[in-house]
Design an enzyme around this catalytic site. Sequence first.
Site, PDB file in Angstrom:
ATOM      1  N   LYS A  73       0.816  -1.218   0.000  1.00 53.98           N
ATOM      2  CA  LYS A  73       0.000   0.000   0.000  1.00 53.98           C
ATOM      3  C   LYS A  73       0.853   1.272   0.000  1.00 53.98           C
ATOM      4  O   LYS A  73       0.587   2.219  -0.710  1.00 53.98           O
ATOM      5  CB  LYS A  73      -0.861  -0.044   1.275  1.00 53.98           C
ATOM      6  CG  LYS A  73      -2.079   0.790   1.304  1.00 53.98           C
ATOM      7  CD  LYS A  73      -3.025   0.409   2.479  1.00 53.98           C
ATOM      8  CE  LYS A  73      -2.419   0.650   3.846  1.00 53.98           C
ATOM      9  NZ  LYS A  73      -3.421   0.581   4.938  1.00 53.98           N
ATOM     10  N   LYS A  74       1.913   1.286   0.856  1.00 53.17           N
ATOM     11  CA  LYS A  74       2.671   2.529   1.063  1.00 53.17           C
ATOM     12  C   LYS A  74       4.136   2.415   0.653  1.00 53.17           C
ATOM     13  O   LYS A  74       4.904   3.365   0.796  1.00 53.17           O
ATOM     14  CB  LYS A  74       2.583   2.978   2.528  1.00 53.17           C
ATOM     15  CG  LYS A  74       1.157   3.313   2.968  1.00 53.17           C
ATOM     16  CD  LYS A  74       1.070   3.917   4.366  1.00 53.17           C
ATOM     17  CE  LYS A  74      -0.372   4.233   4.743  1.00 53.17           C
ATOM     18  NZ  LYS A  74      -0.529   4.738   6.111  1.00 53.17           N
TER      19      LYS A  74
HETATM   20  N1  CTP Z   1      -6.213   9.519  10.478  1.00 55.60           N
HETATM   21  C1  CTP Z   1      -6.907  10.674  10.915  1.00 55.60           C
HETATM   22  N2  CTP Z   1      -6.220  11.841  11.140  1.00 55.60           N
HETATM   23  C2  CTP Z   1      -4.875  11.914  10.925  1.00 55.60           C
HETATM   24  C3  CTP Z   1      -4.159  10.755  10.483  1.00 55.60           C
HETATM   25  C4  CTP Z   1      -4.873   9.569  10.280  1.00 55.60           C
HETATM   26  O1  CTP Z   1      -8.130  10.639  11.091  1.00 55.60           O
HETATM   27  N3  CTP Z   1      -4.262  13.064  11.123  1.00 55.60           N
HETATM   28  C5  CTP Z   1      -6.969   8.302  10.228  1.00 55.60           C
HETATM   29  C6  CTP Z   1      -6.890   7.870   8.762  1.00 55.60           C
HETATM   30  O2  CTP Z   1      -7.815   8.611   7.978  1.00 55.60           O
HETATM   31  C7  CTP Z   1      -7.254   6.401   8.869  1.00 55.60           C
HETATM   32  C8  CTP Z   1      -6.671   5.991  10.252  1.00 55.60           C
HETATM   33  O3  CTP Z   1      -6.420   7.231  10.948  1.00 55.60           O
HETATM   34  O4  CTP Z   1      -8.662   6.243   8.899  1.00 55.60           O
HETATM   35  C9  CTP Z   1      -5.388   5.201  10.104  1.00 55.60           C
HETATM   36  O5  CTP Z   1      -4.546   5.976   9.268  1.00 55.60           O
HETATM   37  P1  CTP Z   1      -3.056   5.591   8.889  1.00 55.60           P
HETATM   38  O6  CTP Z   1      -2.912   5.583   7.414  1.00 55.60           O
HETATM   39  O7  CTP Z   1      -2.611   4.413   9.648  1.00 55.60           O
HETATM   40  O8  CTP Z   1      -2.285   6.878   9.507  1.00 55.60           O
HETATM   41  P2  CTP Z   1      -1.524   8.099   8.846  1.00 55.60           P
HETATM   42  O9  CTP Z   1      -0.996   8.953   9.961  1.00 55.60           O
HETATM   43  O10 CTP Z   1      -2.408   8.771   7.822  1.00 55.60           O
HETATM   44  O11 CTP Z   1      -0.296   7.365   8.141  1.00 55.60           O
HETATM   45  P3  CTP Z   1       0.611   7.762   6.894  1.00 55.60           P
HETATM   46  O12 CTP Z   1       1.182   9.124   7.153  1.00 55.60           O
HETATM   47  O13 CTP Z   1       1.649   6.667   6.859  1.00 55.60           O
HETATM   48  O14 CTP Z   1      -0.300   7.729   5.675  1.00 55.60           O
END
Ligand code: CTP
Length: 130
Positions: free
Chosen positions: A44-45
């Site tokens: 995914k990432k």
């Molecule tokens: N999420 C959120 N607010 C943030 C970061 C994440 O509401 N500031 C939510 C995402 O929308 C998702 C859940 O937390 O529903 C898990 O997100 P995840 O992808 O694990 O976290 P991220 O911090 O967005 O990670 P990355 O930067 O690696 O994309």
Amino acid sequence: MKTIITFGTFDVFHVGHLNILQRASALGDRLIVGVSSDELNVRKKGRYPVYDQDDRMAIVAGIKYVDAIFLEESLERKAEYIHEYQADVLVMGDDWRGRFDHFARQLDVVYLARTPSVSTTSLIEVIKKR
Ligand code: CTP
């Protein structure tokens, strides 16, 4: 009994993660979280999470808003997981807005606003610079 389901990596657990779990749990009686596997995260990432899947699952399971967790091994299996856990509402952060609308035939789909100014990716960058 209204069951809420959500999915995510929840790596380097932060307040944005806590907020979405809290708001998701408030929508029903039981919150189930699919924690993305390490291999799924690579697909995914494009990288392994900082915390491995066992630690990420232990952290999410320890959050008081979360009633049960499972390992999400494939993005394509969402319909199966939703069916297995008899979920009534799918919650996703609004970074995913529109991408899960096709599940609306199966259950309610709710996109919640992300918490501003925090993400695992930005935290990793901040830590690297210090
Ligand atoms: N999420 C959120 N607010 C943030 C970061 C994440 O509401 N500031 C939510 C995402 O929308 C998702 C859940 O937390 O529903 C898990 O997100 P995840 O992808 O694990 O976290 P991220 O911090 O967005 O990670 P990355 O930067 O690696 O994309």
